[in-house]
Structures are given as C-alpha cells and as structure tokens.
Design a protein around this motif. Structure first.
Motif, PDB file in Angstrom:
ATOM      1  N   UNK A 114      -5.510   9.973   1.882  1.00  0.00           N
ATOM      2  CA  UNK A 114      -4.996   8.626   1.691  1.00  0.00           C
ATOM      3  C   UNK A 114      -6.000   7.633   2.255  1.00  0.00           C
ATOM      4  N   UNK A 115      -6.192   6.569   1.537  1.00  0.00           N
ATOM      5  CA  UNK A 115      -7.210   5.602   1.923  1.00  0.00           C
ATOM      6  C   UNK A 115      -6.996   5.065   3.331  1.00  0.00           C
ATOM      7  N   UNK A 116      -5.732   4.916   3.725  1.00  0.00           N
ATOM      8  CA  UNK A 116      -5.454   4.254   4.986  1.00  0.00           C
ATOM      9  C   UNK A 116      -6.034   5.010   6.183  1.00  0.00           C
ATOM     10  N   UNK A 117      -5.787   6.294   6.230  1.00  0.00           N
ATOM     11  CA  UNK A 117      -6.223   7.037   7.411  1.00  0.00           C
ATOM     12  C   UNK A 117      -7.377   7.961   7.072  1.00  0.00           C
ATOM     13  N   UNK A 118      -7.131   8.895   6.152  1.00  0.00           N
ATOM     14  CA  UNK A 118      -8.135   9.907   5.859  1.00  0.00           C
ATOM     15  C   UNK A 118      -9.347   9.318   5.159  1.00  0.00           C
ATOM     16  N   UNK A 119      -9.149   8.233   4.459  1.00  0.00           N
ATOM     17  CA  UNK A 119     -10.248   7.580   3.770  1.00  0.00           C
ATOM     18  C   UNK A 119     -10.962   6.590   4.648  1.00  0.00           C
ATOM     19  N   UNK A 120     -10.599   6.560   5.933  1.00  0.00           N
ATOM     20  CA  UNK A 120     -11.273   5.654   6.847  1.00  0.00           C
ATOM     21  C   UNK A 120     -10.841   4.227   6.720  1.00  0.00           C
ATOM     22  N   UNK A 121      -9.632   4.009   6.235  1.00  0.00           N
ATOM     23  CA  UNK A 121      -9.085   2.671   6.038  1.00  0.00           C
ATOM     24  C   UNK A 121      -9.992   1.879   5.107  1.00  0.00           C
ATOM     25  N   UNK A 122     -10.323   2.482   4.012  1.00  0.00           N
ATOM     26  CA  UNK A 122     -11.161   1.831   3.018  1.00  0.00           C
ATOM     27  C   UNK A 122     -10.491   1.981   1.670  1.00  0.00           C
ATOM     28  N   UNK A 123     -10.468   0.915   0.925  1.00  0.00           N
ATOM     29  CA  UNK A 123      -9.739   0.879  -0.339  1.00  0.00           C
ATOM     30  C   UNK A 123     -10.728   0.477  -1.435  1.00  0.00           C
ATOM     31  N   UNK A 132       0.834  -1.202   0.000  1.00  0.00           N
ATOM     32  CA  UNK A 132       0.000   0.000   0.000  1.00  0.00           C
ATOM     33  C   UNK A 132       0.873   1.258   0.000  1.00  0.00           C
ATOM     34  N   UNK A 133       1.896   1.269   0.852  1.00  0.00           N
ATOM     35  CA  UNK A 133       2.711   2.464   1.013  1.00  0.00           C
ATOM     36  C   UNK A 133       3.380   2.866  -0.300  1.00  0.00           C
ATOM     37  N   UNK A 134       3.714   1.883  -1.090  1.00  0.00           N
ATOM     38  CA  UNK A 134       4.335   2.189  -2.379  1.00  0.00           C
ATOM     39  C   UNK A 134       3.273   2.601  -3.393  1.00  0.00           C
ATOM     40  N   UNK A 135       2.191   1.841  -3.445  1.00  0.00           N
ATOM     41  CA  UNK A 135       1.228   2.017  -4.537  1.00  0.00           C
ATOM     42  C   UNK A 135       0.354   3.252  -4.360  1.00  0.00           C
ATOM     43  N   UNK A 136       0.250   3.775  -3.148  1.00  0.00           N
ATOM     44  CA  UNK A 136      -0.554   4.990  -3.009  1.00  0.00           C
ATOM     45  C   UNK A 136       0.123   6.168  -3.685  1.00  0.00           C
ATOM     46  N   UNK A 137       1.438   6.083  -3.787  1.00  0.00           N
ATOM     47  CA  UNK A 137       2.182   7.148  -4.452  1.00  0.00           C
ATOM     48  C   UNK A 137       2.539   6.800  -5.882  1.00  0.00           C
ATOM     49  N   UNK A 138       2.853   5.558  -6.102  1.00  0.00           N
ATOM     50  CA  UNK A 138       3.304   5.125  -7.437  1.00  0.00           C
ATOM     51  C   UNK A 138       2.471   3.937  -7.864  1.00  0.00           C
ATOM     52  N   UNK A 139       1.184   4.149  -7.895  1.00  0.00           N
ATOM     53  CA  UNK A 139       0.289   3.073  -8.271  1.00  0.00           C
ATOM     54  C   UNK A 139       0.273   2.847  -9.758  1.00  0.00           C
ATOM     55  N   UNK A 140      -0.651   2.058 -10.164  1.00  0.00           N
ATOM     56  CA  UNK A 140      -0.707   1.688 -11.571  1.00  0.00           C
ATOM     57  C   UNK A 140      -0.998   2.889 -12.462  1.00  0.00           C
ATOM     58  N   UNK A 141      -1.892   3.755 -11.987  1.00  0.00           N
ATOM     59  CA  UNK A 141      -2.177   4.936 -12.786  1.00  0.00           C
ATOM     60  C   UNK A 141      -2.585   6.090 -11.882  1.00  0.00           C
ATOM     61  N   UNK A 142      -2.327   7.249 -12.393  1.00  0.00           N
ATOM     62  CA  UNK A 142      -2.729   8.475 -11.714  1.00  0.00           C
ATOM     63  C   UNK A 142      -3.450   9.301 -12.747  1.00  0.00           C
ATOM     64  N   UNK A 143      -4.680   9.604 -12.501  1.00  0.00           N
ATOM     65  CA  UNK A 143      -5.361  10.434 -13.476  1.00  0.00           C
ATOM     66  C   UNK A 143      -5.883  11.701 -12.844  1.00  0.00           C
ATOM     67  N   UNK A 150      -7.408  -6.483  -9.638  1.00  0.00           N
ATOM     68  CA  UNK A 150      -8.283  -5.675  -8.785  1.00  0.00           C
ATOM     69  C   UNK A 150      -7.646  -4.307  -8.612  1.00  0.00           C
ATOM     70  N   UNK A 151      -8.383  -3.291  -8.990  1.00  0.00           N
ATOM     71  CA  UNK A 151      -7.857  -1.933  -8.952  1.00  0.00           C
ATOM     72  C   UNK A 151      -8.626  -1.135  -7.899  1.00  0.00           C
ATOM     73  N   UNK A 152      -7.881  -0.333  -7.142  1.00  0.00           N
ATOM     74  CA  UNK A 152      -8.504   0.396  -6.027  1.00  0.00           C
ATOM     75  C   UNK A 152      -8.064   1.854  -6.010  1.00  0.00           C
ATOM     76  N   UNK A 153      -8.919   2.691  -5.455  1.00  0.00           N
ATOM     77  CA  UNK A 153      -8.569   4.080  -5.202  1.00  0.00           C
ATOM     78  C   UNK A 153      -7.732   4.109  -3.927  1.00  0.00           C
ATOM     79  N   UNK A 154      -6.491   4.596  -4.034  1.00  0.00           N
ATOM     80  CA  UNK A 154      -5.603   4.622  -2.878  1.00  0.00           C
ATOM     81  C   UNK A 154      -5.329   6.026  -2.364  1.00  0.00           C
TER      82      UNK A 154
END
Lengths: 267, 291
Positions: free
Chosen positions: A226-235, A8-19, A71-75
């Motif tokens: 960020x999904x982990x904290x500000x997003x309520x730990x929801x991905x 998660x820590x890597x992909x929230x910044x350098x995930x598959x895509x950023x649009x 499986x693709x998620x908003x991070x």
C-alpha cells in the motif's frame, strides 16, 4: 483535489480501476537491471522497437491502464514473483528506439535521435537505458551516449559504461546510463558509441523511462504494498498516456512468472 | 497553520504528498554505477568489507562528482554534483524526506546523509598539523553541530604505512581546539580511495561545528589526497541480499518525515558500508514533500 486519509483508505481498495498483469519469466543476472518490455503474457509482450517512438498506454507491451480526466495515482500493488527477492519498479516508458548494433564502433545514429518526450518533458529525473533486444557479444567493452540534458543543452556525453560480456549483453538487459557531471535528466539521445565490437551485433536500443515507484520484494516473494506505508508514503502519479512497464532487479537468475494487481485511484 | 509546522497526522501527510496544501511532492530517481570517470578508466576501487565507501564521486544519475575531489573548504548544497539534487524548498518552508528505496549490487548498508561541509588537499605524508584548505566552512545547515560527524575522506590512495592521526575541531557547544582521540590512518583498510573514516570525538562531545586541522603522527609514505567531510547522517538502508531492495520509510523509522530545514538546500548524498568487495552499483528513488 489532493487525497486525505479518508479518501485514500477507500480508493486503495476500490479505486477507479484495478488492472492485472501476468508476465512470463525472463532470465536475469543477479542484481542487474532488466526490462519487462519483451516478457510474454498479459498484457502481451512489446515489440523490439526500431524507429524512434514515444510509446503510450495503447502501445502493445504497455500495461494498458485507462486514462483519467483527473489525477490518477498508484495506490496499491499486490505482487507475486519468482523464488528470490528483488526490487520491482513500475516505470513510465517515455521514448524508445532500436536497431543499434553491438559490433559497430562508430557513433551510431540509426533510428536516433529519440522521439521527443510527450510526458516528463522537462527531462528532470528521466533515466536513460541501453536496452538489449537480441543478445550482443561476449567481448566486454564500453559504451557512451550523446544526449540533451534537462536544461535543453545538447551534445552532453555520458561517462562510459560496461557493455557486452556476461551481465551486460543479455536480452532484456537494461543498462542504466550515468550522466555527465552537472546533469539530472535527459530529454533526448542523439547517438550511442560502442568503443569496441562485442563480437555479436545482436540488437539494442535506447529507452528513456521514468520510474514511478519501486517495491522491495523479500523472501516470501508475495507482497501487498500500500502506498501509505509499504510504498513509503508515496502516491505516484500515472500521467495521461503513460506507458507502464516493469523494471526488475532480482537476486536470482530468473523472475519466474510475475503477476500483479495494481489499483489506481483518482484524487 | 504556519509554514514549517509539524505534520498534523497521516491525513495531512497524504494530502501534502498528493500535492495539497503546497506540499510540492518531489521524487528523485537515482543510480550509482560501479565506476568513477567512466568504466574504461575508472578510479573506483574495490570495497573492503566493513569499511565505509563514499559514493560521492561515483558516476550516476543525477551525476556524481566524478574525478573532481573537493579542494578549498565549501558547503555543498543540492546544486553540487554528487548530491541527489532535490529542489530547494520554498522560502521558510521545510523540505522533508519521506522515504528512500534502493537496491544494490553489494550487500551492506547505504548511509544517507546531508553533506554539510567538505574540503580536500590534505597529504598523507605531512606530519605537522595540516591547515591547507582548513578550517572547514561555517555550517549553513545543522548549524549547532549537534549530530554532525567529521569524516576523513580519501580521494587518492595514501600510503601503506599505518599510523594514527587526530583532528582539532570546534564542538557542538562552540568550544574550539577540541582534540579527537587518535584514529588509525594509512595501511590496508585505512588508505584506499573512496574510503571514509568516521572520526571519534573527545569525551563529552556529540557534534562538530568546524575542523581546524588534521595532524598525522607519522607519514603513510604516499601523499595521496584526502580531506575532511562534515556529515549529518539521516537514514540507513540495510541491504542484506544482493539484488533485493529495501525501503526506508520515515513514517516507520522516525515517526514522521525527516526535517531537512527551512528553505532547505540540503546536499543529500550516500555512502556504503559494504559486506563484500564488489564495487557497488545502486538504483533507487527518494521522495520529498514540503511544509
């Protein structure tokens, strides 16, 4: 394969895509639900639907993410808007139609039933909204819908909702419909009944949508969620072909320009 | 690790929330509309600033209870209309609430609670100890009663004559025939439909297992209808500005997901502690996982 903290820590910044998106301001009514579908900008505004259709990421108006074979998620979401706080919801626009009138007082079936769901097909958690494309009238009345619920039971009837007049008539207004006692979702809508004329036909339609994540925006109007904290730990998972759109609640009378950077990552 | 073990760390929670280890992540989208039984003939009444309003019967998605108030004593579950209706967790697996996000048409605080018992059919004019549809049903969740609150919940407006009332209840230690201090009942702020009156407990008590009766000192002059609700508060979302959302994160607020119990059928419901008089309308989402 599910995420863990390291991935998660890597992909929230350098995930598959950023649009990116940058949507023009739309006028709103404080605390009422509005749709971003018709907002100009990048991506382009969606057209007011007519015949029933199940929009996808390729539909003009969708945010146009690239599908994943996994499986693709908003991070992560970086958002900037307006001069007022609110709630920014990213939703999957599952099915829509239009061409309904604010002056017809018989059960309207034009361009109905809604197109069959191709995502969230069970209907659980799918929300129904009456989406106004051209402002309807200033005479307040009520409206209800006949629908098929999450169990596949047809001819369910929503409680009536306020329809027409200030706060319930404006373009881009999305009036979320309640459900008949016992129901938790919608698979299809068969008809809409407006009890009395609002005075102006305008144009509205039925939109079936599934909220993915909601981001509170406070006074500073800029936020990095960020999904982990500000997003309520929801991905939230972005399904294949998802037609992403925004659902706005704002404390003021316009959204201002809405710009966002959305990072998607794969499991 | 056995099912039901606490979450190990953030990595464990991320793993569960993304479907690993049978985490069964679940999202419930909800809304509450500003009416009960449809907008045209709604029985929802204006809120009173500072007085708690029950959202149990409000129209919404998932549906509310609408115009059907409780009667006989029952234990509501996740299948009861009015609840968020999250799925029951797998056998011996704990359902856990991760977060809730919401926005409201009214400033105030949303109280999220497990509705562990309710009944109705009590009368605002009867001045003898009322046992109709009482005692409340035996708790199937929070069975010790620790942290369980007793609320008077008004379904049809009672009278304008203010009086006081007490309840007789069994406390968290299993001691029956405890008597609450007298609480205000009837009159403005204490009589309106959808009003929730949290009831005080006898000195030394900090929970309720059951309520046996409710005793009004005097008639409020209108029978109306009210009942006793047993509630276990879980979260509070302060909404300080109309139209501005708020996230309640279990990680931030309680140090980790809230345990709703094994094989949980918790009846997650909402009430509003408003700071205004506008009938509320709410939109939001709740997120759960299992371990």
């Amino acid at each position: 394969m599910a995420l863990d903290y390291a991935t998660y820590a890597v992909r929230k910044n350098a995930g598959r895509q950023r649009f990116m998106l940058a949507k023009s301001s739309i006028n709103t009514v404080a605390a009422r639900t509005f749709s971003s579908w018709r907002a100009a900008g990048f991506p382009a505004a969606g057209a007011a639907p007519t015949t029933a259709a199940a929009p996808t990421e390729a539909t003009t108006g969708a945010w146009g993410q690239i599908d994943s074979s996994g499986t693709q998620r908003i991070l992560r979401v970086v958002l900037s808007w307006s001069t007022a706080g609110g709630l920014f919801t990213i939703a999957d626009r599952l099915s829509h139609q239009g061409g309904l009138s604010g002056t017809v007082t018989t059960a309207q079936t034009t361009n109905l039933p809604t197109a069959a769901l191709t995502r969230r097909t069970g209907g659980v958690g799918v929300m129904m909204g009456l989406e106004v494309y051209t402002q309807i009238g200033a005479t307040g009345t009520t409206a209800s819908a006949s629908y098929t619920n999450q169990a596949g039971t047809a001819a369910r009837t929503t409680p009536g909702v306020t329809f027409g007049n200030t706060g319930f008539r404006e373009a881009s207004r999305l009036i979320v419909m309640p459900l008949q006692v016992g129901d938790t979702g919608v698979r299809a809508v068969a008809s809409v009944t407006v009890v009395a004329t609002t005075g102006i036909a305008g144009a509205f339609g039925v939109t079936l949508f599934y909220p993915l994540v909601s981001i509170p925006i406070f006074e500073d109007i800029h936020d990095d969620v960020e999904a982990l904290i500000d997003g309520g730990t929801w991905f939230p998972q972005v399904e294949t072909d998802a037609c992403l759109m925004g659902v706005y609640h704002i404390s003021g009378s316009s959204t201002g320009v809405v710009s966002a950077q959305i990072n998607l990552g794969e499991d | 690790m056995a099912a039901g073990d606490p979450l190990s760390n953030l990595s464990d929670m991320i793993n569960l929330a993304t479907g690993g280890s049978s985490g069964a992540p679940e999202q419930v989208n909800f809304c509450k509309k500003a009416h009960i039984g449809g907008a045209a003939a709604s029985t929802a009444v204006a809120t009173i600033s500072g007085r708690i309003t029950s959202l149990w019967m409000y129209d919404g998605a998932p549906s509310g209870a609408s115009t059907t108030a409780p009667t006989t004593a029952a234990v509501p579950t996740n299948a009861t209309s009015g609840a968020l209706k999250q799925t029951t967790s797998a056998a011996s697996t704990k359902k856990r609430l991760i977060s809730i996000v919401a926005v409201s048409l009214v400033t105030g605080s949303i109280i999220v609670y497990d509705r562990v018992g309710h009944q109705g059919g009590l009368d605002g004019t009867v001045t003898t100890a009322q046992t109709t549809n009482l005692p409340t049903s035996a708790l199937t969740r929070r069975t010790s009663g620790v942290g369980v609150e007793a609320w008077a919940e008004i379904y049809t407006q009672i009278g304008a004559t203010g009086t006081t009332a007490t309840i007789s209840y069994t406390n968290q230690a299993g001691t029956s025939s405890q008597t609450s201090p007298a609480f205000t009942f009837g009159g403005t702020g204490f009589r309106e439909a959808q009003r929730i009156l949290p009831l005080p407990l006898a000195s030394g008590d900090y929970g309720v297992r059951a309520v046996a009766n409710c005793d009004l000192v005097a008639s409020t002059a209108t029978a109306g209808a009210f009942g006793i609700t047993l509630a276990y508060p879980i979260a509070i979302l302060p909404l300080s500005v109309v139209g501005v959302g708020r996230l309640w994160s279990a990680t931030r607020n309680t140090g980790g997901p809230v345990d709703l119990g094994a094989t949980s059928d918790a009846c997650i419901a909402m009430a509003l502690h408003p700071n205004g008089t506008t009938i509320p309308e709410i939109f939001g989402q709740a997120f759960f996982l299992e371990k």
